[in-house]
Design a protein around this motif. Structure first.
Motif, PDB file in Angstrom:
ATOM      1  N   LEU A   1     -39.133   6.220 -53.607  1.00  0.00           N
ATOM      2  CA  LEU A   1     -38.127   5.574 -54.599  1.00  0.00           C
ATOM      3  C   LEU A   1     -39.060   4.452 -55.286  1.00  0.00           C
ATOM      4  O   LEU A   1     -39.722   3.651 -54.979  1.00  0.00           O
ATOM      5  CB  LEU A   1     -37.298   4.645 -53.735  1.00  0.00           C
ATOM      6  CG  LEU A   1     -36.645   5.478 -52.378  1.00  0.00           C
ATOM      7  CD1 LEU A   1     -35.672   4.424 -51.493  1.00  0.00           C
ATOM      8  CD2 LEU A   1     -35.670   6.478 -52.869  1.00  0.00           C
ATOM      9  N   ALA A   2     -39.007   4.748 -56.596  1.00  0.00           N
ATOM     10  CA  ALA A   2     -39.650   4.149 -57.632  1.00  0.00           C
ATOM     11  C   ALA A   2     -38.914   3.431 -58.447  1.00  0.00           C
ATOM     12  O   ALA A   2     -37.375   3.765 -58.803  1.00  0.00           O
ATOM     13  CB  ALA A   2     -40.443   5.156 -58.553  1.00  0.00           C
TER      14      ALA A   2
ATOM     15  N   CYS B   1     -40.862  12.736 -37.239  1.00  0.00           N
ATOM     16  CA  CYS B   1     -40.705  11.475 -38.094  1.00  0.00           C
ATOM     17  C   CYS B   1     -40.599  11.651 -39.833  1.00  0.00           C
ATOM     18  O   CYS B   1     -41.641  12.423 -40.297  1.00  0.00           O
ATOM     19  CB  CYS B   1     -42.201  10.366 -37.755  1.00  0.00           C
ATOM     20  SG  CYS B   1     -42.120   8.998 -38.666  1.00  0.00           S
ATOM     21  N   GLY B   2     -40.027  10.779 -40.252  1.00  0.00           N
ATOM     22  CA  GLY B   2     -40.014  10.820 -41.862  1.00  0.00           C
ATOM     23  C   GLY B   2     -40.399   9.716 -42.547  1.00  0.00           C
ATOM     24  O   GLY B   2     -40.697   8.698 -41.858  1.00  0.00           O
ATOM     25  N   PHE B   3     -40.977   9.695 -43.981  1.00  0.00           N
ATOM     26  CA  PHE B   3     -41.539   8.856 -44.465  1.00  0.00           C
ATOM     27  C   PHE B   3     -40.543   8.312 -45.796  1.00  0.00           C
ATOM     28  O   PHE B   3     -40.170   9.194 -46.461  1.00  0.00           O
ATOM     29  CB  PHE B   3     -42.903   9.054 -44.947  1.00  0.00           C
ATOM     30  CG  PHE B   3     -43.686   9.175 -43.787  1.00  0.00           C
ATOM     31  CD1 PHE B   3     -44.497   8.031 -43.342  1.00  0.00           C
ATOM     32  CD2 PHE B   3     -43.637  10.407 -42.792  1.00  0.00           C
ATOM     33  CE1 PHE B   3     -45.383   8.279 -42.293  1.00  0.00           C
ATOM     34  CE2 PHE B   3     -44.603  10.474 -41.746  1.00  0.00           C
ATOM     35  CZ  PHE B   3     -45.429   9.276 -41.520  1.00  0.00           C
ATOM     36  N   ILE B   4     -40.409   7.006 -45.957  1.00  0.00           N
ATOM     37  CA  ILE B   4     -39.854   6.571 -47.186  1.00  0.00           C
ATOM     38  C   ILE B   4     -40.725   5.641 -47.772  1.00  0.00           C
ATOM     39  O   ILE B   4     -41.177   4.471 -47.320  1.00  0.00           O
ATOM     40  CB  ILE B   4     -38.599   5.995 -47.011  1.00  0.00           C
ATOM     41  CG1 ILE B   4     -37.437   6.732 -46.376  1.00  0.00           C
ATOM     42  CG2 ILE B   4     -37.934   5.528 -48.345  1.00  0.00           C
ATOM     43  CD1 ILE B   4     -36.234   6.467 -45.965  1.00  0.00           C
ATOM     44  N   LEU B   5     -41.389   5.704 -49.066  1.00  0.00           N
ATOM     45  CA  LEU B   5     -42.205   5.275 -49.738  1.00  0.00           C
ATOM     46  C   LEU B   5     -41.587   4.380 -51.043  1.00  0.00           C
ATOM     47  O   LEU B   5     -40.576   5.190 -51.787  1.00  0.00           O
ATOM     48  CB  LEU B   5     -43.381   5.977 -50.381  1.00  0.00           C
ATOM     49  CG  LEU B   5     -44.537   6.433 -49.470  1.00  0.00           C
ATOM     50  CD1 LEU B   5     -43.870   7.400 -48.558  1.00  0.00           C
ATOM     51  CD2 LEU B   5     -45.627   7.083 -50.145  1.00  0.00           C
TER      52      LEU B   5
ATOM     53  N   VAL C   1     -38.697  12.670 -55.188  1.00  0.00           N
ATOM     54  CA  VAL C   1     -38.976  11.310 -55.819  1.00  0.00           C
ATOM     55  C   VAL C   1     -37.897  11.075 -56.973  1.00  0.00           C
ATOM     56  O   VAL C   1     -37.122  11.668 -57.581  1.00  0.00           O
ATOM     57  CB  VAL C   1     -40.192  11.601 -57.054  1.00  0.00           C
ATOM     58  CG1 VAL C   1     -40.334  10.433 -57.710  1.00  0.00           C
ATOM     59  CG2 VAL C   1     -41.538  12.287 -56.297  1.00  0.00           C
ATOM     60  N   ILE C   2     -37.276   9.698 -56.448  1.00  0.00           N
ATOM     61  CA  ILE C   2     -35.909   9.268 -57.194  1.00  0.00           C
ATOM     62  C   ILE C   2     -36.158   7.829 -57.963  1.00  0.00           C
ATOM     63  O   ILE C   2     -36.830   6.968 -57.312  1.00  0.00           O
ATOM     64  CB  ILE C   2     -35.035   8.970 -55.984  1.00  0.00           C
ATOM     65  CG1 ILE C   2     -34.623  10.400 -55.605  1.00  0.00           C
ATOM     66  CG2 ILE C   2     -33.671   8.637 -56.855  1.00  0.00           C
ATOM     67  CD1 ILE C   2     -33.645  10.051 -54.262  1.00  0.00           C
TER      68      ILE C   2
END
Length: 313
Positions: free
Chosen positions: A44-45, A129-133, A151-152
């Motif tokens: 998330l950018a 397990c998931g990852f949110i950066l 990528v959002i």
């Protein structure tokens, strides 16, 4: 009193995607993840305070997922991944569902060690397990992580700005009523316009102003001086990127007004022997401002000279 109950940004943080202030299309995307009960690995950018972390937490809390948060700018070393993330990602969720790691400010993670290691963790624990950066600058995230994530960009177009600002104004009014803080609507609008779309900054500033008992036109007299104090602090700490960002975000302030404010408060920020050369710099760049093609570049150049040649108190 717990910190999250004291800070308005935590106390009133949206817990559901439907309550997050974002463009409709973005909200629909995140709501679809929730409705399908399937959140992919995400990057998330977006700019500071726009709601990246809030979105991540809201989705996971709506689904009742186990998750941990790690701040990449503070705990982004390889040992953190090997210990905290490894222990969390390798264990079974208490809820029986998928677990998640939120890596806040992931663009601060070392691209030569931590980010490549994270790529391996994503593959090894993908079933569990998931990852949110979250990041301000997605170009600082290595390509292998881009390829493993959706990528959002949390961008707000010009045509959406007015509508979202009005929604945020209504939200702020509700908060002030709950907190029993008096306010003038025009002043709220001025603060929001100043920091839009950094919702976090808006709330933090309003909470600070509320300490006086009311948010009215009286705060506007100190509004600009506080802003100038911020950029002088960046100069003092040699934070060039922050200075450049400040100049861009405050392009609505007249350059002459900025120079005058620094001149009026020179003895507050600078040592006695630095004040005369500072005044010469102000005079020089104030003159240049009348002729330059790009006032923003001229102002950044002024602050660079201040940063390099002046002594701060």
């Amino acid at each position: 009193m717990m910190l999250e109950n004291f800070l308005w940004v935590e106390k009133y943080r949206p817990r559901k995607i439907e309550d997050v202030i974002l463009p409709v299309e973005l909200k629909q995307t995140f709501q679809t993840f929730v409705d399908q009960k399937n959140i992919p690995n995400l990057i998330l950018a977006g700019s500071a305070g726009v709601g990246k972390t809030t979105v991540a937490r809201a989705m996971l809390e709506q689904l009742g997922c186990d998750y941990i948060m790690i701040n990449g700018s503070m705990n982004g070393n390889i040992d953190t991944l090997r210990n905290e993330i490894l222990n969390f990602a390798s264990s079974i969720s208490f809820t029986g569902g998928k677990k998640y790691v939120i890596l806040d400010e992931a663009d601060y993670l070392n691209p030569n060690s931590t980010q490549p290691a994270l790529r391996n963790f994503m593959e090894e624990f993908s079933k569990n397990c998931g990852f949110i950066l979250t990041c301000n600058y997605k170009n600082k995230i290595i390509d292998p992580l881009h390829s493993r994530c959706a990528v959002i960009d949390l961008r707000i177009s010009k045509k959406e700005m007015a509508n979202l600002a009005v929604k945020f104004l209504k939200l702020v009014e509700e908060i002030l009523i709950k907190e029993k803080v008096g306010y003038e609507r025009a002043v709220l609008g001025a603060v929001i316009q100043k920091h839009f779309p950094d919702w976090r900054r808006c709330l933090n500033e309003l909470q600070r102003y509320s300490a006086a008992g009311a948010i009215d036109s009286g705060i506007l007299t100190n509004f600009q001086d506080a802003t100038i104090s911020t950029v002088i602090g960046f100069c003092k700490n040699k934070q060039f990127d922050e200075v450049r960002k400040w100049v861009h975000e405050n392009s609505d302030i007249e350059t002459a007004s900025i120079f005058r404010s620094i001149y009026d408060h020179a003895s507050t920020y600078f040592t006695k022997r630095s004040v005369p050369p500072l005044i010469k710099l102000i005079a020089e760049y104030q003159y240049k401002a009348a002729f330059v093609a790009d006032p923003e570049i001229n102002l950044v150049s002024f602050f660079i000279e201040v940063m390099m040649n002046c002594e701060f108190v």
